[in-house]
Design a protein around this motif. Sequence first.
Motif, PDB file in Angstrom:
ATOM      1  N   GLU A  78       0.820  -1.205   0.000  1.00  0.00           N
ATOM      2  CA  GLU A  78       0.000   0.000   0.000  1.00  0.00           C
ATOM      3  C   GLU A  78       0.857   1.259   0.000  1.00  0.00           C
ATOM      4  N   GLN A  79       1.910   1.252   0.789  1.00  0.00           N
ATOM      5  CA  GLN A  79       2.785   2.426   0.844  1.00  0.00           C
ATOM      6  C   GLN A  79       3.439   2.673  -0.511  1.00  0.00           C
ATOM      7  N   TYR A  80       3.955   1.603  -1.121  1.00  0.00           N
ATOM      8  CA  TYR A  80       4.637   1.759  -2.404  1.00  0.00           C
ATOM      9  C   TYR A  80       3.646   2.171  -3.492  1.00  0.00           C
ATOM     10  N   LEU A  81       2.454   1.595  -3.450  1.00  0.00           N
ATOM     11  CA  LEU A  81       1.413   1.951  -4.414  1.00  0.00           C
ATOM     12  C   LEU A  81       1.071   3.440  -4.315  1.00  0.00           C
ATOM     13  N   THR A  82       0.953   3.943  -3.087  1.00  0.00           N
ATOM     14  CA  THR A  82       0.635   5.358  -2.877  1.00  0.00           C
ATOM     15  C   THR A  82       1.758   6.239  -3.398  1.00  0.00           C
ATOM     16  N   GLU A  83       2.992   5.829  -3.169  1.00  0.00           N
ATOM     17  CA  GLU A  83       4.129   6.593  -3.672  1.00  0.00           C
ATOM     18  C   GLU A  83       4.136   6.617  -5.204  1.00  0.00           C
ATOM     19  N   LEU A  84       3.761   5.495  -5.827  1.00  0.00           N
ATOM     20  CA  LEU A  84       3.672   5.457  -7.288  1.00  0.00           C
ATOM     21  C   LEU A  84       2.606   6.434  -7.792  1.00  0.00           C
ATOM     22  N   HIS A  85       1.490   6.542  -7.065  1.00  0.00           N
ATOM     23  CA  HIS A  85       0.452   7.497  -7.446  1.00  0.00           C
ATOM     24  C   HIS A  85       0.956   8.938  -7.341  1.00  0.00           C
ATOM     25  N   ALA A  86       1.723   9.217  -6.301  1.00  0.00           N
ATOM     26  CA  ALA A  86       2.286  10.561  -6.161  1.00  0.00           C
ATOM     27  C   ALA A  86       3.241  10.862  -7.319  1.00  0.00           C
ATOM     28  N   GLU A  87       4.045   9.858  -7.710  1.00  0.00           N
ATOM     29  CA  GLU A  87       4.931  10.035  -8.857  1.00  0.00           C
ATOM     30  C   GLU A  87       4.134  10.270 -10.130  1.00  0.00           C
ATOM     31  N   PHE A 108      -8.905   9.858  -5.357  1.00  0.00           N
ATOM     32  CA  PHE A 108      -7.953   8.734  -5.299  1.00  0.00           C
ATOM     33  C   PHE A 108      -8.738   7.431  -5.156  1.00  0.00           C
ATOM     34  N   HIS A 109      -8.717   6.609  -6.208  1.00  0.00           N
ATOM     35  CA  HIS A 109      -9.424   5.333  -6.140  1.00  0.00           C
ATOM     36  C   HIS A 109      -8.651   4.297  -5.345  1.00  0.00           C
ATOM     37  N   GLY A 110      -7.346   4.183  -5.605  1.00  0.00           N
ATOM     38  CA  GLY A 110      -6.580   3.096  -5.005  1.00  0.00           C
ATOM     39  C   GLY A 110      -6.763   1.823  -5.807  1.00  0.00           C
ATOM     40  N   GLU A 118     -21.576  -8.362  -0.234  1.00  0.00           N
ATOM     41  CA  GLU A 118     -22.510  -9.166   0.571  1.00  0.00           C
ATOM     42  C   GLU A 118     -22.056  -9.260   2.022  1.00  0.00           C
ATOM     43  N   ALA A 119     -20.738  -9.059   2.244  1.00  0.00           N
ATOM     44  CA  ALA A 119     -20.187  -9.039   3.596  1.00  0.00           C
ATOM     45  C   ALA A 119     -19.928  -7.602   4.056  1.00  0.00           C
ATOM     46  N   LYS A 120     -20.455  -6.625   3.302  1.00  0.00           N
ATOM     47  CA  LYS A 120     -20.227  -5.207   3.567  1.00  0.00           C
ATOM     48  C   LYS A 120     -18.733  -4.890   3.649  1.00  0.00           C
ATOM     49  N   LEU A 121     -17.988  -5.450   2.676  1.00  0.00           N
ATOM     50  CA  LEU A 121     -16.541  -5.292   2.685  1.00  0.00           C
ATOM     51  C   LEU A 121     -16.019  -4.997   1.284  1.00  0.00           C
ATOM     52  N   THR A 122     -15.339  -3.897   1.140  1.00  0.00           N
ATOM     53  CA  THR A 122     -14.607  -3.590  -0.080  1.00  0.00           C
ATOM     54  C   THR A 122     -13.280  -2.957   0.335  1.00  0.00           C
ATOM     55  N   VAL A 123     -12.186  -3.413  -0.262  1.00  0.00           N
ATOM     56  CA  VAL A 123     -10.853  -2.966   0.162  1.00  0.00           C
ATOM     57  C   VAL A 123     -10.081  -2.438  -1.040  1.00  0.00           C
ATOM     58  N   GLN A 124      -9.700  -1.176  -0.967  1.00  0.00           N
ATOM     59  CA  GLN A 124      -8.832  -0.567  -1.960  1.00  0.00           C
ATOM     60  C   GLN A 124      -7.534  -0.159  -1.276  1.00  0.00           C
ATOM     61  N   LEU A 125      -6.423  -0.686  -1.751  1.00  0.00           N
ATOM     62  CA  LEU A 125      -5.133  -0.263  -1.219  1.00  0.00           C
ATOM     63  C   LEU A 125      -4.862   1.168  -1.657  1.00  0.00           C
ATOM     64  N   GLY A 126      -4.437   1.999  -0.736  1.00  0.00           N
ATOM     65  CA  GLY A 126      -4.125   3.389  -1.041  1.00  0.00           C
ATOM     66  C   GLY A 126      -4.262   4.227   0.217  1.00  0.00           C
ATOM     67  N   ASP A 127      -3.201   4.910   0.573  1.00  0.00           N
ATOM     68  CA  ASP A 127      -3.143   5.699   1.805  1.00  0.00           C
ATOM     69  C   ASP A 127      -3.426   7.166   1.451  1.00  0.00           C
ATOM     70  N   GLY A 128      -4.677   7.591   1.673  1.00  0.00           N
ATOM     71  CA  GLY A 128      -5.086   8.950   1.326  1.00  0.00           C
ATOM     72  C   GLY A 128      -4.282  10.026   2.020  1.00  0.00           C
ATOM     73  N   PRO A 129      -4.101   9.952   3.353  1.00  0.00           N
ATOM     74  CA  PRO A 129      -3.293  10.973   4.026  1.00  0.00           C
ATOM     75  C   PRO A 129      -1.857  11.039   3.507  1.00  0.00           C
ATOM     76  N   LEU A 130      -1.261   9.878   3.208  1.00  0.00           N
ATOM     77  CA  LEU A 130       0.105   9.885   2.673  1.00  0.00           C
ATOM     78  C   LEU A 130       0.137  10.554   1.300  1.00  0.00           C
ATOM     79  N   LEU A 131      -0.831  10.253   0.456  1.00  0.00           N
ATOM     80  CA  LEU A 131      -0.860  10.877  -0.863  1.00  0.00           C
ATOM     81  C   LEU A 131      -1.050  12.388  -0.748  1.00  0.00           C
ATOM     82  N   SER A 132      -1.854  12.818   0.204  1.00  0.00           N
ATOM     83  CA  SER A 132      -2.055  14.246   0.405  1.00  0.00           C
ATOM     84  C   SER A 132      -0.750  14.922   0.835  1.00  0.00           C
TER      85      SER A 132
END
Length: 372
Positions: A78-87, A108-110, A118-132
Amino acid sequence: MSKRQGDTWRALGLMSGTSLDGIDVAVIETDGERVLRRGFAATYPYSEAFREKLHAGLAEATTLRTRTERPGRLMLLEQYLTELHAEAIGHYCADHEIEPDSIDLIGFHGQTVLHRPEAKLTVQLGDGPLLSRLSGRPVVYDLRAADVAAGGQGAPLAPAYHRALAAEIAERPLVVLNLGGVANVTWIGADGTLLAFDTGPASAMIDDWVKKTLGKPYDADGALAASGTIHADIVARWLNHPYFKTPPPKSLDRNAFDMEALAHLSPEDGAATLTAFSAAAAGAALEHFPEKPTLWVASGGGRRNATLMTMIANRVGTAVRPAEAFDIDGDGVEAEAWAFLAVRSRLGLPITYPGTTGVPQPLTGGVVAEAG
């Protein structure tokens, strides 16, 4: 931020699709209701090494029970993915001579790694505060979470943007078909009524098959599928999945279908069969529309697959035209949508509706990470 409803926002959207190919970036100007101006869209591909890490992360994510868990490699991923988005933001602004400070807001989608509404669960990797922090701009993220928590499907979220984008197209009813990793449709009625849902796989299964059998990232122009033989029995077996008869709203995980049935097929026959299945899944959407559409407008990477587009047109019996035929960038629609939704989120406007995700009433969503 002092901007209010009626003001013009310059928003940047970031989309990482279920096909795991890279980061789409686009900028629009909007008041949250209308699309006032669309800028350039660009894609910054993931490296092959990072794509492999994401595939491994998908496997680990199957164990998640809450959206905040990050076991094993997922935290570093997640951290590396967020850094790639910033780049990607930096490259995009430099490539298109945009001052980063002129961007009012980032959507930011992530990277989706698990989607189980159905389990009320969706997970997107991506750290919004870090990207900000890295971008120096306010970021709206986790746009699916509130919808899923309220009992919605959490997908698709682009319909509100599709309606705004299609305002200048006269034909109605109209369908916007997004051919990403998973395909989704937005049916727009003559009065602006929205109905939206995931139709089934689009490019994800095809890409995974081509990668597995030939080591290539995708089936360029559908040439591999065009040279193969469709195994109709496998397509029919997959179409018997209860998902296709389930009335919308509904959404689908990219790994909902097991490709074990293809194990004995050649690369060509497997690609042909998967492409036929994606087209048949899109065709199956017809039985859920209140009225047959007069036009289908295709966006997403799958629109470049000529074999897939031809098969879809044959299935739906109506013209299926690429977004570019209407001066719309088919690669940029999803990233543009995230920019649009970020503004609507910031203004407290609805981003999901009973007809698009099944949420009980129109609902806003998203979490804001303020710059600094």
